[in-house]
Design a protein around this motif. Structure first.
Motif, mmCIF file in Angstrom:
data_model
loop_
_atom_site.group_PDB
_atom_site.id
_atom_site.type_symbol
_atom_site.label_atom_id
_atom_site.label_comp_id
_atom_site.label_asym_id
_atom_site.label_seq_id
_atom_site.Cartn_x
_atom_site.Cartn_y
_atom_site.Cartn_z
ATOM 1 N N ARG A 165 0.829 -1.205 0.000
ATOM 2 C CA ARG A 165 0.000 0.000 0.000
ATOM 3 C C ARG A 165 0.865 1.258 0.000
ATOM 4 N NH1 ARG A 165 -3.281 -3.338 3.310
ATOM 5 N NH2 ARG A 165 -2.474 -2.492 5.274
ATOM 6 N N ARG A 166 1.966 1.214 0.724
ATOM 7 C CA ARG A 166 2.876 2.361 0.735
ATOM 8 C C ARG A 166 3.508 2.578 -0.630
ATOM 9 N NH1 ARG A 166 5.825 0.681 6.422
ATOM 10 N NH2 ARG A 166 4.210 1.481 7.843
ATOM 11 N N LEU A 167 3.883 1.476 -1.289
ATOM 12 C CA LEU A 167 4.492 1.600 -2.607
ATOM 13 C C LEU A 167 3.520 2.182 -3.619
ATOM 14 C CD1 LEU A 167 6.495 -1.736 -2.881
ATOM 15 C CD2 LEU A 167 7.441 0.566 -2.781
ATOM 16 N N CYS A 168 2.276 1.761 -3.547
ATOM 17 C CA CYS A 168 1.272 2.302 -4.464
ATOM 18 C C CYS A 168 1.176 3.816 -4.313
ATOM 19 C CB CYS A 168 -0.093 1.665 -4.196
ATOM 20 S SG CYS A 168 -0.215 -0.051 -4.757
ATOM 21 N N LYS A 169 1.240 4.276 -3.074
ATOM 22 C CA LYS A 169 1.179 5.710 -2.822
ATOM 23 C C LYS A 169 2.447 6.400 -3.317
ATOM 24 C CE LYS A 169 0.413 9.071 0.894
ATOM 25 N NZ LYS A 169 0.152 9.256 2.354
ATOM 26 N N ASP A 170 3.604 5.781 -3.046
ATOM 27 C CA ASP A 170 4.877 6.384 -3.447
ATOM 28 C C ASP A 170 4.982 6.530 -4.967
ATOM 29 O OD1 ASP A 170 5.642 6.533 -0.816
ATOM 30 O OD2 ASP A 170 6.907 4.743 -0.859
ATOM 31 N N PHE A 171 4.529 5.487 -5.702
ATOM 32 C CA PHE A 171 4.679 5.488 -7.152
ATOM 33 C C PHE A 171 3.419 5.911 -7.895
ATOM 34 C CE2 PHE A 171 8.062 2.472 -5.900
ATOM 35 C CZ PHE A 171 9.135 3.074 -6.548
ATOM 36 N N LEU A 185 8.981 -8.641 -12.221
ATOM 37 C CA LEU A 185 10.338 -8.508 -11.697
ATOM 38 C C LEU A 185 10.795 -9.726 -10.884
ATOM 39 C CD1 LEU A 185 10.419 -4.775 -10.501
ATOM 40 C CD2 LEU A 185 11.442 -5.744 -12.572
ATOM 41 N N TRP A 186 9.902 -10.244 -10.035
ATOM 42 C CA TRP A 186 10.334 -11.255 -9.064
ATOM 43 C C TRP A 186 9.492 -12.525 -9.029
ATOM 44 C CZ3 TRP A 186 8.937 -6.396 -6.289
ATOM 45 C CH2 TRP A 186 9.948 -5.436 -6.417
ATOM 46 N N LYS A 215 12.882 -1.305 -3.923
ATOM 47 C CA LYS A 215 12.258 -0.078 -4.406
ATOM 48 C C LYS A 215 13.107 0.536 -5.515
ATOM 49 C CE LYS A 215 10.123 4.183 -2.726
ATOM 50 N NZ LYS A 215 9.808 5.022 -1.545
ATOM 51 N N SER A 216 14.416 0.451 -5.351
ATOM 52 C CA SER A 216 15.316 0.957 -6.384
ATOM 53 C C SER A 216 15.146 0.178 -7.689
ATOM 54 C CB SER A 216 16.766 0.873 -5.903
ATOM 55 O OG SER A 216 17.661 1.301 -6.897
ATOM 56 N N GLU A 217 14.930 -1.130 -7.576
ATOM 57 C CA GLU A 217 14.715 -1.952 -8.771
ATOM 58 C C GLU A 217 13.430 -1.541 -9.482
ATOM 59 O OE1 GLU A 217 14.939 -6.116 -7.824
ATOM 60 O OE2 GLU A 217 16.866 -5.893 -6.805
ATOM 61 N N ILE A 218 12.402 -1.219 -8.698
ATOM 62 C CA ILE A 218 11.154 -0.744 -9.294
ATOM 63 C C ILE A 218 11.385 0.574 -10.025
ATOM 64 C CG2 ILE A 218 8.841 0.153 -8.801
ATOM 65 C CD1 ILE A 218 8.701 -1.802 -6.457
ATOM 66 N N GLU A 219 12.084 1.494 -9.380
ATOM 67 C CA GLU A 219 12.351 2.800 -9.991
ATOM 68 C C GLU A 219 13.131 2.640 -11.297
ATOM 69 O OE1 GLU A 219 14.411 4.619 -6.780
ATOM 70 O OE2 GLU A 219 12.592 5.506 -5.894
ATOM 71 N N THR A 220 14.134 1.767 -11.269
ATOM 72 C CA THR A 220 14.942 1.538 -12.471
ATOM 73 C C THR A 220 14.089 1.003 -13.608
ATOM 74 O OG1 THR A 220 16.935 1.111 -11.160
ATOM 75 C CG2 THR A 220 16.892 0.246 -13.412
#
Length: 232
Positions: A165-171, A185-186, A215-220
């Motif tokens: 849920r936090r990632l959804c908000k961040d991205f 990815l995984w 999170k860095s892998e998602i950003e990349t």
């Protein structure tokens, strides 16, 4: 998994099985429970074992103590509620027996879709509707993710928790979009991959470090999609 049963029925089954296994009688349990304040007789114990007495916390507490006294074997409240199937807590909520037992053993109560009866099936059925309703947030991820197998994405989404849920908000992406990204990815959810890489018994610092790596892998990946012109 076994069919749903009301919690009271499960407690009754477990209490009866424990009592009989160790050769205790209905009267033994009634006398012990009565000394502990329940004022039970053999008929009342029989009602409990038949699932006709609500499984309140005070009842479970005294019952565990009474069974422990008469059988000379420790009984926990978690033992009384254990069921390898679905447990009906109320008409609107039926959860996995394993989830209920874990919560009584000290795990935080944090239900995800796979813990709730019927939720995964609902995710399968509404996946495409959700995707159409949230095209704006799906648009933030590469187009290739939008064509992942809906059932596989739903499987990943069903294990989502606070971290997702936090990632959804961040991205600024939809939960199903994040599930598709995690699958790509995984092959598993963010939380599952974090726990796998951190290792069993990892401390909060280690888990946090791994979370930042993921999170860095998602950003990349998202940045590479932008460079390719995907999701625009």
């Amino acid at each position: 998994m076994k069919e749903p049963l009301p919690l009271a029925a499960i407690v009754g089954q477990n209490a009866r099985a424990h009592r009989k296994h160790y050769g205790a009688t209905l009267e033994d349990v009634a006398k012990s429970a009565s000394r502990l304040g329940l004022r039970w007789n053999t008929g009342r114990v029989g009602d409990l074992e038949s699932g006709r007495i609500p499984a309140t916390l005070p009842t479970l507490f005294v019952l565990a103590q009474a069974l422990g006294e008469v059988t000379k074997k420790h009984v926990s409240i978690a033992d009384l509620v254990w069921y390898d199937g679905w447990v009906e807590l109320n008409p609107s909520l039926t959860i996995r027996g394993e989830t209920l037992k874990e919560s009584l053993e000290g795990e935080p109560v944090e239900l995800v879709a796979r813990d709730i009866h019927g939720q995964v099936e609902q995710i399968f059925g509404i996946f495409e509707d959700i995707r159409r309703m949230h095209q704006d947030t799906w648009g933030n991820v590469p187009e290739e993710l939008q064509h992942k197998d809906p059932q596989e994405v739903a499987r990943i989404a069903a294990t989502a928790g606070v971290a997702e849920r936090r990632l959804c908000k961040d991205f600024s992406i939809d939960p199903q979009a994040l599930a598709a990204l995690s699958l790509h990815l995984w092959g598993r959810s963010f939380s599952k991959e974090r726990d796998r890489r951190a290792g069993e018994g990892a401390n909060a610092q280690r888990r946090g470090r791994v979370s930042r790596e993921l999170k860095s892998e998602i950003e990349t990946y998202l940045e590479s999609g932008t460079e390719r012109g995907d999701g625009q």
